[in-house]
Structures are given as structure tokens and as C-alpha cells.
Scaffold this motif. Sequence first.
Motif, mmCIF file in Angstrom:
data_model
loop_
_atom_site.group_PDB
_atom_site.id
_atom_site.type_symbol
_atom_site.label_atom_id
_atom_site.label_comp_id
_atom_site.label_asym_id
_atom_site.label_seq_id
_atom_site.Cartn_x
_atom_site.Cartn_y
_atom_site.Cartn_z
ATOM 1 N N GLY A 1 33.507 4.736 2.445
ATOM 2 C CA GLY A 1 32.499 4.994 3.461
ATOM 3 C C GLY A 1 31.221 5.554 2.882
ATOM 4 N N SER A 2 30.191 5.528 3.707
ATOM 5 C CA SER A 2 28.924 6.146 3.323
ATOM 6 C C SER A 2 29.162 7.639 3.148
ATOM 7 C CB SER A 2 27.876 5.913 4.413
ATOM 8 O OG SER A 2 28.254 6.603 5.596
ATOM 9 N N GLU A 3 28.180 8.360 2.659
ATOM 10 C CA GLU A 3 28.360 9.789 2.400
ATOM 11 C C GLU A 3 28.861 10.537 3.635
ATOM 12 O OE1 GLU A 3 25.851 13.682 0.915
ATOM 13 O OE2 GLU A 3 25.104 11.702 0.402
ATOM 14 N N GLN A 4 28.213 10.341 4.778
ATOM 15 C CA GLN A 4 28.611 11.041 6.008
ATOM 16 C C GLN A 4 29.987 10.591 6.479
ATOM 17 O OE1 GLN A 4 26.847 13.637 7.551
ATOM 18 N NE2 GLN A 4 28.828 13.844 8.511
ATOM 19 N N THR A 5 30.244 9.294 6.438
ATOM 20 C CA THR A 5 31.549 8.779 6.858
ATOM 21 C C THR A 5 32.646 9.330 5.960
ATOM 22 O OG1 THR A 5 30.535 6.764 7.714
ATOM 23 C CG2 THR A 5 32.906 6.673 7.223
ATOM 24 N N ARG A 6 32.398 9.351 4.667
ATOM 25 C CA ARG A 6 33.371 9.882 3.708
ATOM 26 C C ARG A 6 33.633 11.368 3.979
ATOM 27 N NH1 ARG A 6 33.578 12.322 -1.300
ATOM 28 N NH2 ARG A 6 35.270 11.602 -2.636
#
Length: 152
Positions: free
Chosen positions: A54-59
Motif C-alpha cells: 500500500g501507499s504510505e498512509q494505507t500501509r
Amino acid sequence: MREVLLGAAAGAAGTTALNAATYLDMSWRGRSASSAPEESVMRLTDAVHVSIPGSEQTRENRISGLGALSGIATGVAAGAAYGLSRALGLRPPVWAGALLAGAGAMVGSNAGMVAMGVTEPGSWSAADWISDLLPHVAYGAVTAATYAATER
């Protein structure tokens, strides 16, 4: 097997009490949530060479969720262990069972974090110890009482 399942259910109830005590403490003192569960997830995934996508926020959101789920799993597993101990003949009174369940959950939740270098209890302040101890006391009390109520 019945005792293990009753213990797991009692551990789930105890986990709810632990979370409630933790959030009450956070609300009362205005303290932030511990980052230890998320740090544990990151160290564990690094150790087994698994990446969280995932993207940084999703991760970050996934790591937060996995940290919370690991706490729930620990509480249910500690409750199952409590039920197993009962099945094996260890039948202390509820108050002593509460101490055993609380201590077991506290060791179970902290041992992995200590082993991974996430935390070092020897460096904790008195407030840190209280922040960890009181929710585990609530866990033990609710787990043992719930088990006793379902055992009848």
C-alpha cells in the motif's frame, strides 16, 4: 477442548476490559496510544521478509490494524491457555485465577516485544508500569470471572 474454548471466550471478554481500561487511562491522563504494537508488527514483518503493501498512509493504517489485532489475538490466546490450565487440573479460586490470567497476559504481550527489542521494561517509569499493569489487572479479573460464570 470445551475448557480451552471457554477460556478463549473469557479471554475475549478480558481483552475488552483491558482495552477499556487502556482507553480510560488515555482519556484521563491525555496520553497518546502506545506505538509498541505497530513497532512490533514492523519488526516482525522485517524479520520474516514480508512487506505490507500500500501507499504510505494505507500501509500505516494496515500496520495499526495489525497491531490492534495482535493484541486481541494475545488476549484470546491467554484466555485459551487459562482454560487449558483449568482442564489440566489447576483450579485456583477466582481471585488467584485473576492474578494468574493477568500476569500471563502481561508476560504474553510483553515477551515478544522485549525479544524484538521494541521495549525494555527495566527502563520503564512508574507511570509506564501502572499504564501496563492496571489494564492487565482488569484483563485478569474479567477473564477469570467470565470463565467462572460460564463454567457453572
